[in-house]
Design a protein around this motif. Sequence first.
Motif, mmCIF file in Angstrom:
data_model
loop_
_atom_site.group_PDB
_atom_site.id
_atom_site.type_symbol
_atom_site.label_atom_id
_atom_site.label_comp_id
_atom_site.label_asym_id
_atom_site.label_seq_id
_atom_site.Cartn_x
_atom_site.Cartn_y
_atom_site.Cartn_z
ATOM 1 N N MET A 1 0.854 -1.209 0.000
ATOM 2 C CA MET A 1 0.000 0.000 0.000
ATOM 3 C C MET A 1 0.878 1.244 0.000
ATOM 4 O O MET A 1 1.727 1.424 0.857
ATOM 5 C CB MET A 1 -0.887 -0.022 1.252
ATOM 6 N N MET A 2 0.713 2.101 -1.006
ATOM 7 C CA MET A 2 1.490 3.339 -1.074
ATOM 8 C C MET A 2 0.831 4.384 -0.191
ATOM 9 O O MET A 2 -0.368 4.348 0.025
ATOM 10 C CB MET A 2 1.542 3.829 -2.523
ATOM 11 N N GLY A 3 1.636 5.312 0.287
ATOM 12 C CA GLY A 3 1.100 6.358 1.146
ATOM 13 C C GLY A 3 0.927 7.658 0.384
ATOM 14 O O GLY A 3 0.640 7.677 -0.809
ATOM 15 N N THR A 4 1.107 8.770 1.114
ATOM 16 C CA THR A 4 0.958 10.101 0.525
ATOM 17 C C THR A 4 2.335 10.668 0.188
ATOM 18 O O THR A 4 3.234 10.666 1.018
ATOM 19 C CB THR A 4 0.230 11.029 1.516
ATOM 20 N N GLU A 5 2.479 11.128 -1.039
ATOM 21 C CA GLU A 5 3.747 11.718 -1.493
ATOM 22 C C GLU A 5 3.507 13.129 -1.993
ATOM 23 O O GLU A 5 2.422 13.462 -2.458
ATOM 24 C CB GLU A 5 4.346 10.896 -2.646
ATOM 25 N N ILE A 6 4.574 13.935 -1.902
ATOM 26 C CA ILE A 6 4.534 15.279 -2.490
ATOM 27 C C ILE A 6 5.598 15.326 -3.576
ATOM 28 O O ILE A 6 6.749 14.952 -3.343
ATOM 29 C CB ILE A 6 4.770 16.360 -1.424
ATOM 30 N N LEU A 7 5.202 15.757 -4.781
ATOM 31 C CA LEU A 7 6.149 15.935 -5.883
ATOM 32 C C LEU A 7 6.254 17.430 -6.159
ATOM 33 O O LEU A 7 5.241 18.103 -6.327
ATOM 34 C CB LEU A 7 5.662 15.218 -7.146
ATOM 35 N N MET A 8 7.492 17.950 -6.180
ATOM 36 C CA MET A 8 7.694 19.376 -6.468
ATOM 37 C C MET A 8 8.471 19.537 -7.766
ATOM 38 O O MET A 8 9.584 19.033 -7.898
ATOM 39 C CB MET A 8 8.464 20.051 -5.328
ATOM 40 N N ASN A 9 7.851 20.235 -8.710
ATOM 41 C CA ASN A 9 8.490 20.534 -9.997
ATOM 42 C C ASN A 9 8.823 22.033 -9.992
ATOM 43 O O ASN A 9 7.930 22.873 -9.987
ATOM 44 C CB ASN A 9 7.514 20.168 -11.125
ATOM 45 N N VAL A 10 10.121 22.339 -9.941
ATOM 46 C CA VAL A 10 10.556 23.740 -9.774
ATOM 47 C C VAL A 10 11.328 24.209 -10.993
ATOM 48 O O VAL A 10 12.300 23.583 -11.411
ATOM 49 C CB VAL A 10 11.429 23.886 -8.504
ATOM 50 N N THR A 11 10.882 25.321 -11.586
ATOM 51 C CA THR A 11 11.626 26.013 -12.653
ATOM 52 C C THR A 11 11.684 27.485 -12.257
ATOM 53 O O THR A 11 10.929 27.920 -11.380
ATOM 54 C CB THR A 11 10.914 25.878 -14.022
ATOM 55 N N PRO A 12 12.580 28.279 -12.878
ATOM 56 C CA PRO A 12 12.654 29.707 -12.498
ATOM 57 C C PRO A 12 11.331 30.450 -12.682
ATOM 58 O O PRO A 12 11.035 31.399 -11.972
ATOM 59 C CB PRO A 12 13.732 30.268 -13.438
ATOM 60 N N GLN A 13 10.513 30.001 -13.637
ATOM 61 C CA GLN A 13 9.264 30.721 -13.929
ATOM 62 C C GLN A 13 8.084 30.231 -13.091
ATOM 63 O O GLN A 13 7.158 30.994 -12.812
ATOM 64 C CB GLN A 13 8.868 30.553 -15.415
ATOM 65 N N GLU A 14 8.120 28.941 -12.701
ATOM 66 C CA GLU A 14 6.914 28.351 -12.119
ATOM 67 C C GLU A 14 7.273 27.228 -11.146
ATOM 68 O O GLU A 14 8.204 26.469 -11.382
ATOM 69 C CB GLU A 14 6.066 27.793 -13.277
ATOM 70 N N THR A 15 6.520 27.148 -10.059
ATOM 71 C CA THR A 15 6.646 26.032 -9.110
ATOM 72 C C THR A 15 5.309 25.310 -9.074
ATOM 73 O O THR A 15 4.262 25.940 -8.906
ATOM 74 C CB THR A 15 6.989 26.555 -7.697
ATOM 75 N N ARG A 16 5.359 23.985 -9.239
ATOM 76 C CA ARG A 16 4.128 23.183 -9.171
ATOM 77 C C ARG A 16 4.325 22.099 -8.120
ATOM 78 O O ARG A 16 5.364 21.439 -8.082
ATOM 79 C CB ARG A 16 3.812 22.543 -10.523
ATOM 80 N N VAL A 17 3.324 21.934 -7.266
ATOM 81 C CA VAL A 17 3.402 20.926 -6.200
ATOM 82 C C VAL A 17 2.193 20.010 -6.312
ATOM 83 O O VAL A 17 1.045 20.464 -6.299
ATOM 84 C CB VAL A 17 3.435 21.599 -4.802
ATOM 85 N N ALA A 18 2.462 18.705 -6.445
ATOM 86 C CA ALA A 18 1.387 17.715 -6.568
ATOM 87 C C ALA A 18 1.315 16.877 -5.306
ATOM 88 O O ALA A 18 2.341 16.414 -4.800
ATOM 89 C CB ALA A 18 1.647 16.826 -7.776
#
Length: 492
Positions: free
Chosen positions: A1-18
């Motif tokens: 069973m997988m748990g909860t993960e946070i993925l952070m995609n960071v570029t100079p223009q934009e930060t996205r967090v899933a």
Amino acid sequence: MMGTEILMNVTPQETRVALVENGVLMELSMERARRRGLVGNIYKGRVSRVLPGMDAAFVDIGLERAAFLHASDVAPVEREELQGGETERTESIQRLLREGQDILVQVIKDPLGTKGARLTTYITVPSRYLVLMPGNTTVGISTRIETDTERARLKGTVEGLQAELGCSHGFIVRTAAEAAPLEALRNDMIFLAKLWQTIQQAAQKVRAGSEVYVDLPLTLRILRDMVGVELEKIRIDSRETVQRVSEFAAQYVPELLDRIEHYPGERPIFDLYNVEDEIQKALERKVELKSGGYLIFDQTEAMTTIDINTGAFVGHRNLEETIFKTNLEAAQAIARQLRLRNLGGIIIVDFIDMTQEDHKRQVLRSLEKAMEKDYAKSQICDVSPLGLVEMTRKRTRESLEHLLCEPCPTCMGRGYVKSAETVCYEMFREILREARQFDARELLVLASQPVVDLLLDEESASVAQLQEFIRIPIRFQVESLYTQEQFDVVLL
């Protein structure tokens, strides 16, 4: 069973967090360098207009649009200063504020659509375990801390620290403070008191319409706000951000430090768990259900409507059972989509009509249970006589659709365009109008390819009739940049 993960995609223009739960994308947060969110920021504002009819005021905080402050969001400090100690919540806005007055305000809602930011003077400053409430002396405990003994311990501890440190501010004890040691709470209180002092000093130095305090950037804010969530991993695709997040975690959330890792993969981080595909799907009107049924989402200025259909799902037993199964699956999907799309305000859910009261209750309970995991507050009403479920969900930031999209320049957000046939007949009326009004030797009509094709093919007899009637030759020319609705009649 997988748990909860946070993925952070960071570029100079934009930060996205899933936020991914068991391999499924549940929430997406975004912050662009050119347009950062304002919620939590503190400004020195100036009251530009007082509106007695709305019991509110517009405040200039240096943004494009004036921000909105309702009388109920004016804290007792301002009330006392203006009224000599009266703190009646129902006091009219004219008694509370005056035009040209400087006031310290905090943004509680980003500008949404055509509306300006929403403000409050009930300022709060959060840290890991506590939330500071200046001008207040009460101690509140998070409702998620359920045991009475722990609630009593925390209340007693914080009140004791207030007395010990001579702190005259109020505090809310956050969920993360459950079982927190005395020293950690003391450090938090000292940090917040110093921070508030810095904010007050900055507010005295700057002009009205200036920013006084900026909330943390998205990558750090997510860590601070993920209180009480069991995180398996926090994967970040930028070494620089890993370092910054690790330093922040070491100071404020040390238990997360060993879960932060750099993602060096060749594959983009958002390709894990198909996050990019899920984002694309979250922008579509139609959401497919595993059973073959589907949902239709329609987002308008006033409300969001969700329609449920059985689609290709025919079930095994009878119609009522098929409907019940589809509605149960839809309830789970709706809760996830509301979080993912960040939809707020009034939401109307049109479940497929159920005849059995027991089924209605179970579907409603299923929706309520699925919504419990949502961090945004929601309120769900019973099934109405028309079979609709009305609900509200608090939203402080723009929805995913408004963040990533803009209205279609062709249909201007209507979602449909006039047919080529409709445009032809509009054009005929315009030609008649111009032929009567002006003296022309020839008319040139500029239009899009589908409209010209229709005029020269199916409507050619109508064009010949019109030419004969006005006794002026008509020429057609395709204008490739025109939308289907655009045309021009030029006199030659």
